[in-house]
Scaffold this motif. Structure first.
Motif, mmCIF file in Angstrom:
data_model
loop_
_atom_site.group_PDB
_atom_site.id
_atom_site.type_symbol
_atom_site.label_atom_id
_atom_site.label_comp_id
_atom_site.label_asym_id
_atom_site.label_seq_id
_atom_site.Cartn_x
_atom_site.Cartn_y
_atom_site.Cartn_z
ATOM 1 N N THR A 132 -4.884 -9.719 31.008
ATOM 2 C CA THR A 132 -3.468 -9.427 31.560
ATOM 3 C C THR A 132 -3.556 -9.335 33.161
ATOM 4 N N VAL A 133 -2.687 -9.957 33.867
ATOM 5 C CA VAL A 133 -2.541 -9.736 35.196
ATOM 6 C C VAL A 133 -2.388 -8.361 35.772
ATOM 7 N N ARG A 134 -1.526 -7.522 35.025
ATOM 8 C CA ARG A 134 -1.217 -6.194 35.350
ATOM 9 C C ARG A 134 -2.470 -5.289 34.918
ATOM 10 N N GLY A 135 -3.167 -5.561 34.073
ATOM 11 C CA GLY A 135 -4.344 -4.630 33.762
ATOM 12 C C GLY A 135 -3.855 -3.229 33.641
ATOM 13 N N ASN A 137 -2.906 -1.485 36.068
ATOM 14 C CA ASN A 137 -2.038 -1.070 37.178
ATOM 15 C C ASN A 137 -0.656 -0.713 36.693
ATOM 16 N N GLY A 138 -0.109 0.401 37.401
ATOM 17 C CA GLY A 138 1.320 0.750 37.247
ATOM 18 C C GLY A 138 1.584 1.995 38.197
ATOM 19 N N SER A 141 2.287 0.419 41.483
ATOM 20 C CA SER A 141 0.934 -0.687 41.976
ATOM 21 C C SER A 141 1.415 -1.742 42.715
ATOM 22 N N THR A 142 2.590 -2.295 42.510
ATOM 23 C CA THR A 142 3.050 -3.466 43.355
ATOM 24 C C THR A 142 3.976 -3.194 44.695
ATOM 25 N N THR A 149 3.560 -9.988 45.483
ATOM 26 C CA THR A 149 3.318 -11.135 44.340
ATOM 27 C C THR A 149 2.143 -10.506 43.590
ATOM 28 N N ALA A 150 1.910 -11.069 42.700
ATOM 29 C CA ALA A 150 0.651 -10.765 41.685
ATOM 30 C C ALA A 150 -0.427 -10.978 42.478
ATOM 31 N N GLN A 153 -0.995 -8.126 45.121
ATOM 32 C CA GLN A 153 -1.269 -6.739 44.666
ATOM 33 C C GLN A 153 -3.001 -6.332 44.987
ATOM 34 N N ALA A 157 -1.098 -1.209 46.861
ATOM 35 C CA ALA A 157 0.458 -0.975 47.166
ATOM 36 C C ALA A 157 0.769 -0.937 48.376
#
Ligand SMILES: O=c1ccn([C@H]2C[C@H](O)[C@@H](COP(=O)(O)OP(=O)(O)OP(=O)(O)O)O2)c(=O)[nH]1
Ligand SMILES: [Mg+2]
Length: 158
Positions: A132-135, A137-138, A141-142, A149-150, A153, A157
């Motif tokens: 997944t693109v997010r993995g 990260n939270g 994180s964006t 954008t993805a 990132q 941040a």
């Protein structure tokens, strides 16, 4: 709304949808309360329901009370389980630092959203599927800037 589910109810003042296509039905206070600044209160609605299996109802704040008076629901969304037959209660919190808030019986203090829910079967594995693109990260994180954008990132941040 296209999806209608029949929900048996006992209530002197049932929740009401203000418009036919509203998602939330307004819950009325069944009792009076005074919320001092920063204080909370558990307020009865006089409503009990029997949700069908596979459904839940969520007690969420009203945006008008939040924006005008700083009134929110502490545990939002409050979760009403399908098997619950007790009175639905609302834990209101007055986030105002200096204004008390008065609740009178009949006041619309929160809203109830009925939704179908899935029950998970939690399957233990040694490693979660990736790719997944997010993995992992939270938590901001964006960043907050609109242009994030993805691809952007990777730099961290903003
Ligand atoms: O805002 C809410 C949230 C919950 N409930 C009722 C319905 C719900 O089915 C029950 C239990 O809620 P929850 O599971 O969130 O509370 P708990 O603290 O985990 O209590 P319990 O140990 O009884 O599950 O309380 C409400 O009336 N209002
Ligand atoms: Mg619980």
């Amino acid at each position: 709304m296209t999806d209608v589910v029949r929900v048996p109810i006992t209530a002197s003042n049932p929740p009401r949808y203000a418009h036919d296509d509203d998602a939330g039905a307004d819950l009325h206070a069944a009792e009076a309360a005074t919320l001092l600044p920063g204080h909370r209160a558990l307020i009865g609605t006089g409503v009990a329901i029997a949700l069908p299996e596979g459904y839940a109802a969520f007690v969420v704040p009203r945006s008008g009370l939040a924006a005008k008076h700083g009134i929110t629901v502490v545990n939002s969304p409050g979760t009403v389980d399908a098997g619950y037959r007790g009175e639905i209660k609302v834990t209101l919190l007055n986030t105002s630092l200096d204004q008390a808030f008065e609740v009178a019986p009949g006041d619309r203090i929160a809203q109830l959203i009925v939704m179908p829910v899935s029950r998970a079967v939690f399957v233990p594995v040694d490693e979660l599927p990736g790719g997944t693109v997010r993995g992992a990260n939270g938590f901001g994180s964006t960043g907050v800037a609109a242009e994030a954008t993805a691809a952007g990132q990777a730099g961290g941040a903003a």
